[in-house]
Design an enzyme around this catalytic site. Structure first.
Site, PDB file in Angstrom:
ATOM      1  N   ARG A   1       0.838  -1.198   0.000  1.00  0.00           N
ATOM      2  CA  ARG A   1       0.000   0.000   0.000  1.00  0.00           C
ATOM      3  C   ARG A   1       0.872   1.246   0.000  1.00  0.00           C
ATOM      4  NH1 ARG A   1      -5.344  -1.222   1.236  1.00  0.00           N
ATOM      5  NH2 ARG A   1      -5.648  -3.351   1.921  1.00  0.00           N
TER       6      ARG A   1
ATOM      7  N   CYS B   1       0.365  -3.772  18.999  1.00  0.00           N
ATOM      8  CA  CYS B   1      -0.723  -3.250  18.167  1.00  0.00           C
ATOM      9  C   CYS B   1      -1.488  -4.404  17.522  1.00  0.00           C
ATOM     10  CB  CYS B   1      -0.180  -2.319  17.085  1.00  0.00           C
ATOM     11  SG  CYS B   1       0.715  -0.904  17.746  1.00  0.00           S
TER      12      CYS B   1
ATOM     13  N   TYR C   1       9.059   0.896  10.819  1.00  0.00           N
ATOM     14  CA  TYR C   1       8.567   2.275  10.845  1.00  0.00           C
ATOM     15  C   TYR C   1       9.076   2.965   9.578  1.00  0.00           C
ATOM     16  CZ  TYR C   1       7.479   1.491  15.781  1.00  0.00           C
ATOM     17  OH  TYR C   1       6.961   0.996  16.962  1.00  0.00           O
TER      18      TYR C   1
END
Length: 429
Positions: A102, A158, A369
């Site tokens: 994405r 998460c 990240y």
């Protein structure tokens, strides 16, 4: 890689698919290779279909990557088995599309969405679990907890993070000090290479197995499933949170934290979150640090440990809670609110402020990240090293480049910060 997006749909399937013009070749190829195209056509979403945006947005947990100008696939394919993944891969190659995660693309691109491939098979006896690529961390934790209270997979906090990408980037979590990264606890894999062949650890070899566990698996192929080692945990663990502002000595405690934690009992993990807040009822701003701890044991052993090694933290019985080994789940804040934009601006300035005090030569970053602001150039090693050496350091980055050249020499699996391919070997540069 969480999804495969493609452009396409033959005119004969207008009744099943709302067509994006110009991409009939891909869908025709997929139909040719499918035993039951009526079935797979229900797993394809074109950009003109009413379900397209909801399906796309369901996989975007960070609103930063769901903006009006974010490049989107022409078609989303959501396979239910490995054969459909292979067919989509081969048709994508045949008709000149790209498989992309994405992120941005200037050409028609294909994205496989593994939302329908998320099975989790826990083997308590052998302390392992097979997890398909579409499963999220929260699903993995929950499924394990339904089978056992004394085994756990040492991954992140998460719950919506996909297991495929998480382990492809290494993956740290709250058992890092005792059991290492999530990728350190991968024992096998089902992996599709650029030719559509399915490999495991034995058939791919240790070099590629090393590369896909931290070097970004999507640079090398498609992870279909991971086999993970489960680690022992006590039935109850102890958690605590200590909040300290600058006025309450947070700076001094943070400094002590950095000297204590490398040597203290590895059953203890403490992470720190930073927040801005007002001082009392005034408009004066300060910083609050939240020291969030988890200890693999009871508070009766934790408190003496901290009293001896880290008394400044002042952890008491009253703030300790003994719980089962599960994680707290939080939501991703919106990226577009004024508060979120101001927070990002502050973080960028804060990063620049900290630069003289952290790693250098080069400054380091964590691949999970991913930060395109570090650079995306990859025409030569000098360009690519600007960002690549920050993620992996020089020797590892060069090793990843050599492995990439061997397993994907035409650079089919690529994105803005994928492992690059060069026209000359590294030894000639």
């Amino acid at each position: 890689m969480d999804a495969l997006c493609i452009s396409g749909s033959p005119q004969s399937l207008v009744s099943n698919l709302e067509v994006t013009p110009g991409s009939e070749d891909f869908i025709s190829c997929l139909r040719w290779h499918s035993d039951n195209f009526t079935s797979i056509s229900q797993l394809i979403f074109t950009s003109t279909n009413s379900s397209f945006l909801p399906v796309w947005q369901a996989g975007v947990n960070n609103a930063r990557f769901n903006q009006p100008d974010t490049p989107k696939p022409s078609v989303i394919v959501t396979p239910v088995n490995e054969s459909q993944v292979r067919n989509a891969l081969l048709c994508t190659k045949k008709h000149g599309y790209e498989i992309r995660i994405r992120s941005g693309a200037d050409v028609p691109f294909v994205m496989i969405d593994f939302i329908n491939m998320r099975s989790i098979d826990v083997d308590v006896v052998n302390s392992t679990v097979w997890v398909q690529a579409g499963a999220a961390l929260g699903e993995v934790y929950y499924t394990i907890s339904q089978k056992t209270d004394t085994l756990y997979f040492p991954a992140g906090l998460c719950p919506t993070v996909g297991i495929g990408g998480y382990l492809g980037g290494g993956g740290y979590g709250n058992l890092l000090r005792k059991y290492g990264l999530g990728a350190d606890n991968v024992v096998d894999v089902r992996f599709m290479d650029v030719n559509g062949d399915i490999l495991d650890r034995s058939s791919m070899g240790e070099e590629l197995f090393w590369a896909i566990r931290g070097g970004g698996a999507s640079s090398f192929g498609i992870v279909l499933a991971w086999k993970l080692r489960l680690v022992p945990v006590p039935e109850l663990v102890t958690v605590f949170v200590v909040n300290k502002t600058l006025e309450e000595g947070a700076t001094e405690i943070f400094h002590k934290f950095q000297t204590v934690m490398p040597n203290i009992d590895r059953n203890l993990h403490i992470r720190i979150q930073w927040f801005g807040e007002n001082v009392g009822n005034t408009t004066k701003k300060t910083i609050k640090m939240a020291f969030e701890g988890i200890y693999q044991g009871t508070s009766d052993t934790l408190i003496p440990l901290l009293e001896e090694n880290f008394p400044e933290l002042n952890v008491t019985q009253e703030i300790c809670e003994e719980v089962k080994m599960m994680v707290n789940f939080g939501d991703q804040p919106s990226y577009t609110t004024p508060t979120s934009l101001a927070r990002r601006d502050w973080l960028q300035r804060f990063e620049a402020f900290l630069e003289p005090y952290v790693s250098s030569n080069p400054r380091e970053a964590y691949f999970n990240y991913i930060d395109l602001d570090l650079g995306v150039g990859s025409d030569n090693y000098e360009e690519a090293s600007v960002w690549g050496e920050r993620y992996w350091k020089s020797d590892n980055f060069k090793k990843l480049i050599r492995i990439k050249a061997r397993v994907d020499p035409d650079n089919f699996f690529r994105h803005p910060q994928s492992i690059p391919i060069f026209s000359t070997s590294l030894s000639d540069m």
